[in-house]
Design a protein around this motif. Sequence first.
Motif, short mmCIF file in Angstrom:
data_model
loop_
_atom_site.label_atom_id
_atom_site.label_comp_id
_atom_site.label_asym_id
_atom_site.label_seq_id
_atom_site.Cartn_x
_atom_site.Cartn_y
_atom_site.Cartn_z
N ILE A 179 21.35 -10.13 -5.87
CA ILE A 179 20.05 -9.47 -6.01
C ILE A 179 19.77 -9.26 -7.49
O ILE A 179 20.64 -8.81 -8.25
N GLU A 180 18.55 -9.59 -7.88
CA GLU A 180 18.09 -9.34 -9.25
C GLU A 180 16.65 -8.85 -9.18
O GLU A 180 15.83 -9.42 -8.46
N VAL A 181 16.33 -7.79 -9.91
CA VAL A 181 14.97 -7.26 -9.97
C VAL A 181 14.54 -7.24 -11.43
O VAL A 181 15.27 -6.76 -12.30
N THR A 182 13.36 -7.78 -11.70
CA THR A 182 12.88 -7.86 -13.08
C THR A 182 11.45 -7.34 -13.19
O THR A 182 10.69 -7.33 -12.22
N LYS A 183 11.11 -6.90 -14.38
CA LYS A 183 9.73 -6.56 -14.74
C LYS A 183 9.44 -7.32 -16.03
O LYS A 183 10.00 -7.00 -17.08
N GLY A 184 8.61 -8.34 -15.94
CA GLY A 184 8.46 -9.23 -17.07
C GLY A 184 9.75 -10.00 -17.27
O GLY A 184 10.29 -10.59 -16.35
N ASN B 153 9.54 -7.94 -9.68
CA ASN B 153 9.90 -9.13 -8.91
C ASN B 153 11.36 -9.06 -8.48
O ASN B 153 12.24 -8.77 -9.30
N LEU B 154 11.59 -9.33 -7.21
CA LEU B 154 12.94 -9.36 -6.66
C LEU B 154 13.34 -10.79 -6.36
O LEU B 154 12.57 -11.55 -5.75
N SER B 155 14.55 -11.19 -6.80
CA SER B 155 15.13 -12.49 -6.47
C SER B 155 16.35 -12.25 -5.60
O SER B 155 17.17 -11.38 -5.90
N PHE B 156 16.45 -13.03 -4.53
CA PHE B 156 17.55 -12.84 -3.58
C PHE B 156 18.13 -14.19 -3.19
O PHE B 156 17.41 -15.11 -2.82
N VAL B 157 19.46 -14.30 -3.30
CA VAL B 157 20.18 -15.49 -2.88
C VAL B 157 21.20 -15.08 -1.83
O VAL B 157 21.93 -14.10 -2.01
N LEU C 57 16.11 -5.13 -14.37
CA LEU C 57 16.11 -3.71 -14.06
C LEU C 57 17.41 -3.31 -13.37
O LEU C 57 18.13 -4.14 -12.83
N ARG C 58 17.67 -2.01 -13.41
CA ARG C 58 18.84 -1.44 -12.75
C ARG C 58 18.39 -0.59 -11.57
O ARG C 58 17.24 -0.17 -11.49
N GLU D 176 24.50 -1.31 -7.91
CA GLU D 176 24.45 -2.25 -9.01
C GLU D 176 24.01 -3.60 -8.48
O GLU D 176 24.61 -4.14 -7.55
N PHE D 177 22.92 -4.14 -9.07
CA PHE D 177 22.47 -5.47 -8.69
C PHE D 177 23.47 -6.51 -9.20
O PHE D 177 24.21 -6.28 -10.15
N GLY D 178 23.47 -7.67 -8.58
CA GLY D 178 24.37 -8.74 -8.99
C GLY D 178 24.96 -9.43 -7.78
O GLY D 178 24.46 -9.31 -6.66
N TRP D 179 26.05 -10.16 -8.01
CA TRP D 179 26.71 -10.90 -6.93
C TRP D 179 27.61 -9.97 -6.12
O TRP D 179 28.41 -9.22 -6.67
#
Length: 246
Positions: free
Chosen positions: A117-122, A78-82, A126-127, A194-197
């Motif tokens: 940007i943030e990507v997660t599995k469960g 899952n990808l979250s984007f702001v 993730l990086r 690197e994901f993040g702000w």
Amino acid sequence: TITFSSCKNETESVSLLANPSAVGFAHLRKNALADITLTKSFKAEDGITFETDKGTEIRVSPNCLRDNGGNLVTGDVNLSFVEMYDRGNMTATNKPLMGKNSTGDLLPLVTGGQFNIEVTKGNQKLRSGCPFFVDIPATLTGGIDQDMKLWMGNIDEDGELTWDEVKRDAAGQGKEAGINVNTEAATYHVWASEFGWTNVDRFYNDARPKTQIKVTVPAQYNMSNAAVYLSYEGERNVLARLDTYD
């Protein structure tokens, strides 16, 4: 201030004012951020390319995601984007435009857009094992500015965000991140690993004399349940925060 009113009849009413609280203030900010967060599901082995309603394009390459142990991730993620381009959202979510200069002082920035940007599995974050890309339309912040740099956001234990410029040394070493200005497409082309702000910014420069500003807040308000921000007349892309409370 939120007012709750309960009318018993035409002549009698009861009004209750909610007292300011740190928990309530944090909750308002959390909800404001959730309201503008976009989410997408995709297969890690396929990668993803999508465009937001504002015209921002995000690209994560196939077979690029890694877990905390550095192992390749496959399957559903899952990808979250702001994305934020206006001071209203930045104020509501407490994401002001304050960058560190070479001496460590915080100075206001002019933004070409900030995103997270943030990507997660469960439940695991993730990086990125390779660069990902974001193309931001410059029209969202008034047009191309050739002086824009790339900044990475750091959030401290109190939840306060500051920005550090991404720099490379004389040998070209440094973070695998950068920005190109695409004048033909009128976009800022950003790449990072690197994901993040992340923020497209430059320092706000004004040679005129400066003065200190002090603000007296109402009784019951302090650094835990309130914040004071400073906007600049004629500069829609600048938002400073008064960060010292006495």
